[in-house]
Design a protein around this motif. Structure first.
Motif, PDB file in Angstrom:
ATOM      1  N   SER A  75     -46.146  -1.060  27.202  1.00 14.92           N
ATOM      2  CA  SER A  75     -45.347   0.100  27.309  1.00 14.92           C
ATOM      3  C   SER A  75     -44.102  -0.056  28.399  1.00 14.92           C
ATOM      4  CB  SER A  75     -46.016   1.004  27.975  1.00 14.92           C
ATOM      5  OG  SER A  75     -46.762   0.980  29.169  1.00 14.92           O
ATOM      6  N   CYS A  76     -44.258  -0.915  29.363  1.00 12.62           N
ATOM      7  CA  CYS A  76     -43.449  -0.840  30.646  1.00 12.62           C
ATOM      8  C   CYS A  76     -41.755  -1.676  30.157  1.00 12.62           C
ATOM      9  CB  CYS A  76     -43.770  -1.419  31.694  1.00 12.62           C
ATOM     10  SG  CYS A  76     -44.147  -3.427  31.804  1.00 12.62           S
ATOM     11  N   ILE A  99     -46.215   5.119  37.379  1.00  3.42           N
ATOM     12  CA  ILE A  99     -45.273   4.406  36.655  1.00  3.42           C
ATOM     13  C   ILE A  99     -46.013   4.539  35.256  1.00  3.42           C
ATOM     14  CG2 ILE A  99     -44.374   3.026  38.367  1.00  3.42           C
ATOM     15  CD1 ILE A  99     -45.960   0.625  37.401  1.00  3.42           C
ATOM     16  N   CYS A 145     -48.517   3.193  33.679  1.00  2.00           N
ATOM     17  CA  CYS A 145     -48.913   1.851  33.237  1.00  2.00           C
ATOM     18  C   CYS A 145     -50.191   2.051  32.264  1.00  2.00           C
ATOM     19  CB  CYS A 145     -49.024   0.732  34.069  1.00  2.00           C
ATOM     20  SG  CYS A 145     -50.322   1.117  35.273  1.00  2.00           S
ATOM     21  N   LEU A 201     -37.316   3.368  36.640  1.00  2.00           N
ATOM     22  CA  LEU A 201     -38.963   3.865  37.195  1.00  2.00           C
ATOM     23  C   LEU A 201     -38.640   4.223  38.671  1.00  2.00           C
ATOM     24  CD1 LEU A 201     -40.874   0.998  35.981  1.00  2.00           C
ATOM     25  CD2 LEU A 201     -41.283   3.371  35.200  1.00  2.00           C
ATOM     26  N   CYS A 251     -47.183  -3.444  33.300  1.00  2.00           N
ATOM     27  CA  CYS A 251     -48.409  -2.765  32.722  1.00  2.00           C
ATOM     28  C   CYS A 251     -49.517  -3.558  31.994  1.00  2.00           C
ATOM     29  CB  CYS A 251     -47.908  -1.952  31.663  1.00  2.00           C
ATOM     30  SG  CYS A 251     -47.420  -2.604  29.860  1.00  2.00           S
TER      31      CYS A 251
END
Ligand code: SF4
Ligand code: FES
Length: 238
Positions: free
Chosen positions: A50-51, A151, A153, A94, A40
């Motif tokens: 966040s990831c 995803i 991001c 993911l 991200c």
């Protein structure tokens, strides 16, 4: 800092790495050509954190490398079995949450998710697939949206808001129901002002936001991450 003053350093996996005031651990690593897995983060945008793929240990404490400020003398661990295993698990989650069928995806070979999964040695999804059924939005004359690969991001959200000043995208919902939204009354991309030249139209690290009529112009096998692994590219998300 005067020119003859050496830049402060921290160590990344045992090797000294110089940084500039205000750098994050990830920002300094990317500038020095050192790879820390990330999804991200993008050099041109404020960190999102966040990831969690970029999670490292700084003096023994876990933290996201993209939001942790570099500090002189810190000892950062990234390429360890423990952290790469954790990254692999996050990537596997993911992959099953969306529909990531690499062999039939136009983004294959140019996809940061796929390249990162190869890098950490992910060989299969491990968890049960969700197989979501999210309708594709083909309403825009030049851009296709396949929500099944998102995803979350937020790079398209940041690019559209901060660079294009159009606010075409947003993230809605909570928890497992979190999803990408198009900011138009109909919810369709064709009813926004997004254009192919916009930053938001080319920033997606996976195969959600795709230009129409250009599919497979460069054959799979000759693409960016086919030539060099993500770890060997100085700016893997440029
Ligand atoms: Fe990220 Fe692409 Fe989803 Fe936007 S569409 S949030 S850029 S994965
Ligand atoms: Fe740091 Fe996503 S790259 S949390």
């Amino acid at each position: 800092m005067s020119p003859d003053q050496a830049a402060p350093t921290f160590s990344l996996d045992g090797e000294d790495l110089p940084f500039e005031p205000g750098d994050t651990v990830l920002g300094a690593a990317v500038r020095a050509g050192r790879y820390i897995p990330h999804l991200c983060w993008h050099a041109g945008f404020s960190p999102h954190g966040s990831c969690r793929i970029c999670t490292v240990k700084v003096d023994g404490r876990m933290g996201a490398a993209c939001t942790t400020q570099a500090r002189a003398g810190a000892e950062v661990e990234s390429n360890t079995e423990e952290l790469n295993l954790q990254r692999k698990t996050l990537l596997q989650m993911l992959f099953v949450e969306g529909n990531h069928f690499c062999p039939s995806c136009e983004k294959s070979g140019n996809c940061l998710l796929q390249a990162t999964a190869y890098q950490v040695g992910m060989e299969g999804p491990h968890f049960e697939e969700f197989y979501p059924d999210r309708p594709v939005d083909a309403s825009h004359p030049d851009i296709l949206l396949d929500f099944n690969r998102c995803i979350l991001c937020e790079l398209c959200v940041r690019a559209s808001r901060d660079v294009d000043h159009k606010n075409v995208f947003a993230i809605g919902g909570h928890g497992i129901a979190t999803h990408l939204l198009v900011n138009s009354e109909s919810g369709r991309l064709g009813d926004t002002t997004i254009a192919l030249e916009d930053r938001a139209a080319s920033i997606c690290p996976v195969g959600v936001i795709l230009p129409k009529r250009r599919g497979f112009a460069l054959p799979i096998g000759e693409r960016r991450f086919d030539a060099k692994s993500v770890a060997e590219q100085a700016e893997p998300d440029a």
